[in-house]
Design a protein around this motif. Structure first.
Motif, PDB file in Angstrom:
ATOM      1  N   CYS A  48       0.829  -1.224   0.000  1.00 47.36           N
ATOM      2  CA  CYS A  48       0.000   0.000   0.000  1.00 47.36           C
ATOM      3  C   CYS A  48       0.857   1.265   0.000  1.00 47.36           C
ATOM      4  O   CYS A  48       0.542   2.261   0.661  1.00 47.36           O
ATOM      5  CB  CYS A  48      -0.974   0.010   1.179  1.00 47.36           C
ATOM      6  SG  CYS A  48      -1.992  -1.467   1.300  1.00 47.36           S
ATOM      7  N   PHE A  49       1.965   1.209  -0.730  1.00 48.83           N
ATOM      8  CA  PHE A  49       2.864   2.359  -0.855  1.00 48.83           C
ATOM      9  C   PHE A  49       2.089   3.597  -1.318  1.00 48.83           C
ATOM     10  O   PHE A  49       1.257   3.512  -2.228  1.00 48.83           O
ATOM     11  CB  PHE A  49       3.975   2.029  -1.847  1.00 48.83           C
ATOM     12  CG  PHE A  49       4.910   3.166  -2.129  1.00 48.83           C
ATOM     13  CD1 PHE A  49       5.941   3.457  -1.263  1.00 48.83           C
ATOM     14  CD2 PHE A  49       4.748   3.947  -3.262  1.00 48.83           C
ATOM     15  CE1 PHE A  49       6.814   4.501  -1.522  1.00 48.83           C
ATOM     16  CE2 PHE A  49       5.614   4.994  -3.538  1.00 48.83           C
ATOM     17  CZ  PHE A  49       6.650   5.276  -2.659  1.00 48.83           C
ATOM     18  N   GLN A  50       2.380   4.726  -0.695  1.00 53.83           N
ATOM     19  CA  GLN A  50       1.708   5.976  -1.018  1.00 53.83           C
ATOM     20  C   GLN A  50       2.617   6.861  -1.879  1.00 53.83           C
ATOM     21  O   GLN A  50       3.769   7.114  -1.524  1.00 53.83           O
ATOM     22  CB  GLN A  50       1.335   6.745   0.263  1.00 53.83           C
ATOM     23  CG  GLN A  50       0.378   6.007   1.172  1.00 53.83           C
ATOM     24  CD  GLN A  50      -1.016   5.920   0.586  1.00 53.83           C
ATOM     25  OE1 GLN A  50      -1.658   6.929   0.331  1.00 53.83           O
ATOM     26  NE2 GLN A  50      -1.484   4.700   0.369  1.00 53.83           N
ATOM     27  N   HIS A  51       2.095   7.301  -3.015  1.00 56.94           N
ATOM     28  CA  HIS A  51       2.848   8.244  -3.847  1.00 56.94           C
ATOM     29  C   HIS A  51       2.709   9.632  -3.223  1.00 56.94           C
ATOM     30  O   HIS A  51       1.618  10.184  -3.131  1.00 56.94           O
ATOM     31  CB  HIS A  51       2.312   8.226  -5.276  1.00 56.94           C
ATOM     32  CG  HIS A  51       2.641   6.963  -5.997  1.00 56.94           C
ATOM     33  ND1 HIS A  51       3.729   6.839  -6.829  1.00 56.94           N
ATOM     34  CD2 HIS A  51       2.027   5.746  -5.985  1.00 56.94           C
ATOM     35  CE1 HIS A  51       3.782   5.611  -7.320  1.00 56.94           C
ATOM     36  NE2 HIS A  51       2.757   4.921  -6.828  1.00 56.94           N
ATOM     37  N   ARG A  52       3.830  10.197  -2.805  1.00 58.19           N
ATOM     38  CA  ARG A  52       3.824  11.412  -1.995  1.00 58.19           C
ATOM     39  C   ARG A  52       4.486  12.565  -2.737  1.00 58.19           C
ATOM     40  O   ARG A  52       5.222  12.373  -3.709  1.00 58.19           O
ATOM     41  CB  ARG A  52       4.542  11.150  -0.666  1.00 58.19           C
ATOM     42  CG  ARG A  52       3.960   9.968   0.090  1.00 58.19           C
ATOM     43  CD  ARG A  52       4.873   9.500   1.206  1.00 58.19           C
ATOM     44  NE  ARG A  52       5.032  10.497   2.241  1.00 58.19           N
ATOM     45  CZ  ARG A  52       5.854  10.351   3.283  1.00 58.19           C
ATOM     46  NH1 ARG A  52       6.582   9.248   3.408  1.00 58.19           N
ATOM     47  NH2 ARG A  52       5.951  11.300   4.186  1.00 58.19           N
TER      48      ARG A  52
END
Length: 839
Positions: A48-52
């Motif tokens: 569930c990596f978040q693009h920040r």
């Protein structure tokens, strides 16, 4: 030739920094190297990596080559961002060589370099230092495109002499908790990595749950994200923990709020940490603290972080952490172990300069954000770092730390609250401290900072907040100290005062009556605390409408003060001030002027010209000069007073603003309505800025500005402005607050002045009904409103109703105020006029 000699020189210089003892690397297999090539293992992408936003900043920082430094606290996701970038450029074939180095020490960095030198430059495995030098040389001469990632750099000194040189085809990406100046500049671009945004945090938690076929209420997900301060590592470990134990977010939040549970108990076992994480949140910060403690001034980072852990995470004033009590705590708890300068350091007290330098140590290790340019909120610490620090304290140190923080807050609190922003921040810090140490500040008795906090709320005009604060303080005082302890009795006094200021004068009088009985029993009739309560009771009885009774009560009280304290005691002078004021309120304005002039003369002799009490007396004298008919004299006195208040207390002090508002009023009363409008407009801007739009003084200024707009000729504008003030004030103060009743009275008056007499009579009829209910029939405001209503009834043509109103009113005025009061005489005259008209 020149190029060869330069490289040789580089190699010899680099070799000076690449000494590694007892290190041997395995020989590389003698096979042809294939491109693209990778050395080291890139961490896997977190679930569930978040693009920040930091990714966009990172792309921009490395555009065209150079070095980017991802800097941030432990647990903010720096490694994941770096790994995502590395995989992205690798998959896009933007680099031929990708080197991933775990940069926790200099040896680890050199080992990574050496292994790469063996792979790509044919270096000798038996000489790691030379192999590392060979690799650095290769980066300067190759046409290959390369990316070196130095992950979790522990100390900038570990890169001394072995920074990869900037090349058009070369990229360097560093992740670190450090924010040392040595890391930046020279084409090294800093990219700060902070917390998840609210949307990222809730999105991450929702996705983690969904990945396990779980869901939860959105409010609980949002609440858990906020509880964990949106820290990526904490959110990841909390999600794993609640999934392992089949908890929902509400269940986890309950455990998190339980102070008996440590943070370490709310994370998975080390063997079950998600996403190949190596340590829990608390362990990561413990390592950072150890590093910070080794920086100069050595041994101060940990105790300074302990002080900060008890205070407001949203901002701690620098003056608190450098105050004498804070310095005493740092001196006593400095953590020096085995260092060469330990004995010398322990023999010297910690200075404010040392403490300020230690704040920078916390900042350099990303344990806190230190912003000296915002001194009122100079230090911000994540709430989980604070909790981990508190949980690491020895049990017997907790209360000592709490009282040291209380001492520091009290020491940093200015005696005169000129800076409302600072006092707001100090109150927030006291609130946080009492939440962490609810018992410590009551041992051996209530700490003075508890009372300073309540006093500052009252002084700032925050009556409702003051009432709630003192009410909340009363229960623990009774519990810890007992009902008859002087502190408990004092809190009851403050509570009654705040109740009156918030509009409940009747409740305040009842509270003072009960308190007075207890003070006489516990302290005796002549104790200063008993006399103070008698004075407050007399004053608020006057505010409830019995001005003549207040004069009598203060006259009797003055005799006691003269006998017990003497004529020059500050409290005796204060009683004379209040007695003079109630003489004026009872109708004797000239007597009030004489009395204030006399007490001012004696106060100047006893206290000095710039004592706050002198300024208060001058304010009263100026007001009653105007009330006695000398409006010009009031303007002159308020002009001088406003200048002195600004010089002594500062331009933003509530007393200064109040004097300016009074000056505006008396300008209007002296005939300069336009000048009053201008002055009120100016002071209103400052009141809104300093005290806020909901402060009673701000609301009063808006109402007075509306009034003088009407007096300057804009009656319709006054009606509109009063309508707006009422709408705002009703939300803030409630329908029965005395200020609301006053605003309604003025609103009706300007309805009448604008030509709508019938609507004004209707408005005033409703107002009188409410005044009778809230203040009672004998209150001066009720009597004055009934007088105005009778006038307007007659002016609207209903002379019979006006006669009836004034007939009843005169009877009540004679009973309450007596035959010689100006209001009684005026009502009798108007009654005779309306009787004549009705015949």
């Amino acid at each position: 030739m020149a190029k060869t000699s330069i490289l040789a020189q580089h190699g010899s210089v680099a070799a000076q920094y690449l000494r590694i003892e007892h290190l041997a690397l395995p020989a590389a297999p003698r096979t042809a190297l294939s491109w693209p090539h990778q050395v080291g293992v890139i961490p896997g992408q977190a679930e569930c990596f978040q693009h920040r936003g930091a990714l966009t900043a990172l792309d921009s920082a490395l555009l065209g080559g150079g070095t980017a430094v991802l800097s941030g606290a432990a647990g903010t996701g720096k490694t994941q961002l770096a790994a995502h970038y590395a995989r992205t450029v690798q998959q896009a074939r933007m680099v031929d060589l990708l080197v991933w180095v775990a940069a926790s020490s200099r040896d680890a960095i050199v080992t990574g370099y050496a292994q790469t030198g063996i792979d790509v430059a044919g270096a000798d495995p038996g000489d790691p230092a030379q192999a590392a030098t060979r690799f650095l040389t290769w980066t300067q001469t190759t046409d290959r495109r390369w990316l070196i990632v130095l992950d979790d750099l522990a100390d900038p000194a570990d890169l001394q002499g072995i920074w990869p040189a900037a090349q058009p085809g070369g990229l360097v990406l560093i992740t670190t908790r450090r924010r040392d100046a040595a890391l930046f500049g020279q084409k090294r671009r800093r990219v700060d990595v902070g917390l998840f945004t609210p949307a990222e945090a809730t999105g991450y938690l929702a996705a983690k749950l969904a990945a396990q076929d779980r869901s939860d209420h959105p409010d609980q997900i949002t609440g858990l994200a906020a509880d964990l301060g949106r820290l990526p590592l904490a959110l990841s470990q909390a999600a794993a923990y609640l999934l392992d134990l089949h908890l929902d977010c509400a269940g986890y939040r309950t455990r998190l709020a339980d102070r008996r549970r440590a943070l370490a108990d709310l994370a998975p076992e080390d063997s079950g940490l998600p996403d190949d994480q190596r340590a829990t949140v608390a362990a990561s910060w413990s390592l950072s603290t150890e590093h910070a403690d080794r920086l100069r001034p050595r041994g101060l980072a940990r105790p300074l972080l302990q002080l900060a852990s008890m205070l407001d995470p949203n901002g701690i004033p620098a003056t608190v952490l450098t105050s004498p009590p804070a310095l005493a705590y740092l001196t006593e708890h400095r953590t020096l172990r085995g260092s060469a300068d330990a004995l010398d350091a322990h023999s010297l007290p910690v200075s404010a300069e040392d403490a300020a330098d230690a704040l920078r140590c916390l900042h350099r290790l990303s344990l806190a954000d230190h912003t000296p340019d915002t001194p009122h909120q100079a230090l911000r610490v994540h709430n989980l770092i604070q909790r981990a620090t508190r949980e690491a304290l020895p049990r017997d140190q907790h209360d000592v730390l709490a009282r040291s923080c209380a001492d520091a807050l009290y020491s940093a609190w200015p005696q005169i609250g000129r800076d409302t922003s600072l006092t707001h921040t100090l109150r927030a810090n006291v609130d946080t401290l009492t939440g962490h140490a609810p018992r410590a500040l009551w041992q051996p008795e209530g700490h003075p900072v508890l009372f300073r906090t309540g006093d500052s709320l009252t002084a700032s005009g925050l009556a409702d907040a003051a009432h709630a604060y003192w009410e909340g303080l009363l229960s623990p005082s009774r519990h810890h100290l007992g009902p008859d302890h002087p502190h408990t009795l004092g809190i009851r006094h403050h509570l009654a005062h705040a109740r009156a200021l918030s509009g409940d004068v009747g409740g305040a009088v009842s509270g003072y009556v009960e308190l007075l009985d207890d003070k006489v029993r516990v302290l005796g009739p002549d104790h200063p605390g008993t006399l103070t309560t008698r004075a407050a009771l007399a004053s608020w009885r006057g505010e409830s409408g019995d001005a003549a009774g207040a004069v009598t009560a203060f006259g009797e009280l003055l005799e006691v003060f003269l006998r017990v304290l003497g004529p020059d005691h500050r409290d005796t002078l204060a009683i004379r001030v209040v007695l003079a004021r109630w003489r004026g309120e009872s109708g004797d304005a000239d007597g009030a002027v004489s009395a204030f002039a006399e007490v001012l003369e004696d106060s100047l002799r006893v206290l000095g010209a710039e004592h706050p009490d002198i300024l208060t007396v001058r304010q009263h004298l100026a007001r009653w000069q105007g009330e006695s008919g000398n409006e010009g004299g009031a303007v002159s006195l308020f002009t001088d007073l406003a200048e002195d208040l600004q010089r002594v207390l500062g331009p933003d002090h509530p007393s200064t603003l109040d004097a300016r508002a009074n000056l505006a009023h008396w300008r209007g009363e002296s005939g300069d309505a336009d000048g009053a409008v201008t002055a009120y407009t100016e002071v209103l801007e400052d009141l809104q800025r300093v005290l806020g739009p909901d402060h009673p003084s701000t609301l009063d200024a808006r109402a007075n500005l509306a009034h003088w707009r009407g007096e300057s000729g804009d009656a319709d504008g006054a009606v509109t402005a009063y309508t707006e003030v009422l709408d705002h004030s009703l939300r803030v103060l409630g329908p029965d607050h005395p200020h609301i009743l006053t605003y309604r009275s003025m609103h009706a008056r300007w309805q009448r002045e604008s030509g709508d007499t019938d609507e004004a009579v209707t408005t005033f009829t409703d107002l009188v009904d409410d005044l009778l209910r809230v203040l009672g029939p004998d209150h001066l405001s009720t009597l004055a409103a009934r007088t105005a209503l009778g006038r307007w009834q007659g002016e609207s043509g209903d002379t019979d109703e006006a006669v009836t109103t004034f007939t009843d009113l005169v009877d009540d005025l004679l009973r309450v105020l007596g035959p010689d009061h100006p209001l009684t005489l005026d009502a009798q005259m108007v009654l005779a006029q309306w009787r004549a008209y009705s015949e």
